[in-house]
Structures are given as C-alpha cells and as structure tokens.
Write a protein that holds these residues in place. Structure first.
Motif, PDB file in Angstrom:
ATOM      1  N   ASP A  20      55.914  -3.663  42.826  1.00  0.00           N
ATOM      2  CA  ASP A  20      56.190  -2.815  43.981  1.00  0.00           C
ATOM      3  C   ASP A  20      56.120  -1.345  43.594  1.00  0.00           C
ATOM      4  OD1 ASP A  20      56.597  -5.045  45.535  1.00  0.00           O
ATOM      5  OD2 ASP A  20      58.776  -5.068  45.224  1.00  0.00           O
ATOM      6  N   THR A  56      54.243   2.802  44.581  1.00  0.00           N
ATOM      7  CA  THR A  56      52.986   3.532  44.756  1.00  0.00           C
ATOM      8  C   THR A  56      52.153   3.554  43.483  1.00  0.00           C
ATOM      9  OG1 THR A  56      53.945   4.951  46.460  1.00  0.00           O
ATOM     10  CG2 THR A  56      51.997   5.776  45.330  1.00  0.00           C
ATOM     11  N   PRO A  64      52.440   0.411  49.396  1.00  0.00           N
ATOM     12  CA  PRO A  64      52.644   1.636  50.182  1.00  0.00           C
ATOM     13  C   PRO A  64      51.545   2.670  49.974  1.00  0.00           C
ATOM     14  CG  PRO A  64      54.041   1.706  48.260  1.00  0.00           C
ATOM     15  CD  PRO A  64      53.363   0.362  48.237  1.00  0.00           C
ATOM     16  N   GLU A  68      52.191   5.831  52.050  1.00  0.00           N
ATOM     17  CA  GLU A  68      52.988   5.435  53.201  1.00  0.00           C
ATOM     18  C   GLU A  68      54.417   5.134  52.771  1.00  0.00           C
ATOM     19  OE1 GLU A  68      50.627   2.111  54.394  1.00  0.00           O
ATOM     20  OE2 GLU A  68      49.308   3.336  55.654  1.00  0.00           O
ATOM     21  N   ASP A  69      55.300   5.102  53.737  1.00  0.00           N
ATOM     22  CA  ASP A  69      56.702   4.782  53.452  1.00  0.00           C
ATOM     23  C   ASP A  69      56.849   3.285  53.172  1.00  0.00           C
ATOM     24  OD1 ASP A  69      57.446   7.389  53.842  1.00  0.00           O
ATOM     25  OD2 ASP A  69      57.787   7.096  55.999  1.00  0.00           O
TER      26      ASP A  69
END
Length: 213
Positions: free
Chosen positions: A122, A124, A190, A212-213
């Motif tokens: 998980d 970015t 994200p 993205e969030d």
C-alpha cells in the motif's frame, strides 16, 4: 559466436544427425574433445531444452549408460523478426472504424494482463516504483520518477515500437497510454496515469501521474 557456442552447436548437430541416443564417449570421440568437455556441452543443451537425457540398456552389472538425444522441436535459438508481425497487427488496427480507440482498448487489455495478480504494498511510492520497473522491463528506458505535490512524471527515453511511430504514431501512443492507465487501475493504488505526452522533447516522451487520496 564464441568458441564454446560453436562447439555446443557442433554437439547439437551431431545429436540431430544421429538416429538414436548417443553417449558422452561417442560425442567426445567424434568431435575430438575430452569427455568432460562433451559432458559439459551436453548438460548445457539439456538445461536449454535442446536435448534430453535417456537411460541406455546396461551391458552388465551396474548403472545403465547415460545417453543423450536431440529434442525434436523448432530451434528456439534462431533469429526473430517480430517487427513484421507488429507491422501487420498495426495495419489491422488501422482498418478499424476508430483506430485510436481500438489501439487504446488493446493497450487496456495489455495493461490488465500485466497487472493481473500483481501484489504491491500500500502507498504511493511502492506503486510508482512498480510502474517504473514495469516500464523498464518493457523496454521504455524510464527515468527516475519525479513527484511534487499531487502530481508526478516519468520520462521515457526509448520506445519499443519506435519503427512504427512514423507510420502509425497516433495508434502506438494510444496503445501505450491504454497500457499505462489500465495497469495502474489494476493496482487499486493511490496513483493514476493522467496522460502520456509523445515526444515532450525530441528525445523523450512523458508520463504524467496524478496522486489520489
């Protein structure tokens, strides 16, 4: 071709020219090499999938002799010419009612296949690292990613289909854009591909990222 490669080719040709399995000693005798040399090349051919080991019939007590035979198949070590195939497929795409859309759809299918069953940590950074490595594996020679604020970019220094750009440039770039967008969508990360700018500079295409969030 190096000397070991030439010798290995001679061993393979001997196996192919012989009706039945042959022993290490036979190969060594016919080619005038040491048995250890013959064994080395035979084992290398087995590992490469060009030959198979078979057990002979023992002449008396003890282990059966180890024999080798050529695997009957097309030569996988020969030259390739995928450019012709790529040109034919590009010509076929060009006949679609909307060639650009057809190329994007093909790219999306490619991207889905690339991202299928991929597991990325998980966050970015892992997603961007994966995208960079994927581009590198496919031959795009990507630069190190640059990220600032809610966006980022990756420069591409090579196009694996460069020869087709002159005749099918719009389709090839649409294919790549579909690939990138679909591959990142498949990660549920994200990060999204916001676009691909062909030849942002004369020697570089540019992938734009959206965080993205």
């Amino acid at each position: 071709m190096s000397e070991p490669a030439v010798r290995r080719r001679e061993v393979l040709e001997l196996l192919r020219a012989t009706a039945g399995p042959v022993s290490i000693g036979t190969v060594a005798e016919r080619l005038g090499v040491h048995p250890n040399t013959a064994r080395f090349h035979l084992e290398t051919l087995v590992r490469a999938g060009h030959a198979d080991r078979v057990s002979g019939v023992p002449a008396g007590p003890g282990r059966p002799p180890l024999l080798f035979t050529a695997r009957r198949q097309m030569d996988r070590g020969g030259p390739r010419n995928y450019r012709v195939l790529a040109e034919l497929l590009a010509d076929d795409l060009a006949r679609a009612d909307d060639p650009i859309a057809a190329a994007q759809d093909a790219g999306r299918r490619w991207g889905s296949r690339v991202a299928d069953d991929v597991r990325v940590a998980d966050g970015t950074e892992p997603a961007i690292v994966w995208l960079h490595d994927m581009l590198d594996d496919l031959g795009f020679a990507p630069e190190e990613p640059s990220v600032a604020g809610r966006g980022g970019e990756i420069g591409l220094r090579h196009c694996p289909f460069l020869e087709l750009v002159d005749t099918h440039g719009g389709m090839i770039c649409a294919l790549h854009e579909g690939l990138l967008e679909s591959a990142m969508d498949g990660l549920t990360a994200p990060v999204a591909v916001d676009g691909l700018t062909p030849f942002a500079t004369p020697d570089r295409c540019l992938v734009t990222l959206r965080l993205e969030d």
